[in-house]
Scaffold this motif. Sequence first.
Motif, mmCIF file in Angstrom:
data_model
loop_
_atom_site.group_PDB
_atom_site.id
_atom_site.type_symbol
_atom_site.label_atom_id
_atom_site.label_comp_id
_atom_site.label_asym_id
_atom_site.label_seq_id
_atom_site.Cartn_x
_atom_site.Cartn_y
_atom_site.Cartn_z
ATOM 1 N N UNK A 36 67.773 72.179 3.359
ATOM 2 C CA UNK A 36 68.695 71.124 3.760
ATOM 3 C C UNK A 36 68.257 70.437 5.055
ATOM 4 N N UNK A 37 68.637 69.176 5.185
ATOM 5 C CA UNK A 37 68.624 68.511 6.486
ATOM 6 C C UNK A 37 69.908 68.932 7.191
ATOM 7 N N UNK A 38 69.814 69.294 8.465
ATOM 8 C CA UNK A 38 70.942 69.933 9.135
ATOM 9 C C UNK A 38 71.346 69.181 10.400
ATOM 10 N N UNK A 60 62.369 71.883 10.289
ATOM 11 C CA UNK A 60 63.642 71.534 9.656
ATOM 12 C C UNK A 60 64.080 70.151 10.143
ATOM 13 N N UNK A 61 64.408 69.295 9.215
ATOM 14 C CA UNK A 61 64.932 67.977 9.582
ATOM 15 C C UNK A 61 66.314 68.169 10.202
ATOM 16 N N UNK A 62 66.478 67.775 11.459
ATOM 17 C CA UNK A 62 67.714 68.100 12.162
ATOM 18 C C UNK A 62 68.133 66.989 13.108
ATOM 19 N N UNK A 85 72.873 58.723 9.734
ATOM 20 C CA UNK A 85 71.571 59.263 10.129
ATOM 21 C C UNK A 85 70.826 59.907 8.959
ATOM 22 N N UNK A 86 71.544 60.710 8.169
ATOM 23 C CA UNK A 86 70.916 61.539 7.147
ATOM 24 C C UNK A 86 71.336 61.211 5.721
ATOM 25 N N UNK A 87 72.458 60.515 5.547
ATOM 26 C CA UNK A 87 73.061 60.350 4.227
ATOM 27 C C UNK A 87 74.333 61.172 4.157
#
Length: 255
Positions: A36-38, A60-62, A85-87
């Motif tokens: 997950x992106x967190x 990790x995408x954060x 930012x992330x969806x």
Amino acid sequence: MTVMDTFDLTGKVALVTGGSRGIGRAIAQALGEAGAAVAVTARTEDAAEQAAVELRGAGIRSFGIALEVSDAADVERAVIAVSEQFGEIDVLVNNAGISIGGAALEVDDQVWRDVMATNLDGVWFCSRAVARRMSTRGGGTIVNIGSMSAEIVNQPRWQISYLTSKAAVHQLTKGLAAEWAPLGIRVNAIAPGYIHTDMSPVYEPQYKPWCVDPAPMKRAGEPHELGPAVVFLASAASSFMTGSIVTIDGGFTLH
């Protein structure tokens, strides 16, 4: 799809409140390692961003964002910011919480209000804000961090407001699970026992006989031991679970 594939969170967006340290930080790490992106929140931008930097360092995408969970308007702002930012948010982990000790006849009224505002109102505000958006696109998962303290009275440190708030979180979990199941939103919780963090001196001599020795496993848990359970509840691996409270306490509540 294999059984291990059901735990995969690749392409999902997760929001972890109180994710800058301790239990929340470990949960954010676990969700990120599952793909997950967190987004992680803390009361200060610096703390949130520092955690995000560490997560990004682990591949990790954060994204870090300041949030006061007891403020409904601030919750709405943060949810919008994370979504931009992330969806849209697929996984919400309501971890932010506080514990302030004090005997019931002595504790100040403000302590009661502060604990309830963070531990209960915060879960409600965040769940509602995220669920409104989840409901328009087929659902999502919410994992609340409750406590074994919802069922026992911790000693020797009295903390009546914390006990009450966590019992309410467990019932809130069940109520939302029933109401939101038709919307495709699953709501579950974990109930940790004593967890060894910088803020939890469970091994100090005055606490060990109460907090560690009664547990069959004769130790406190470590934050990283909660992460896999949260990944399970957040993922398709638990697709037929909602309204469940998963106790992770080394057997403490067995006696």
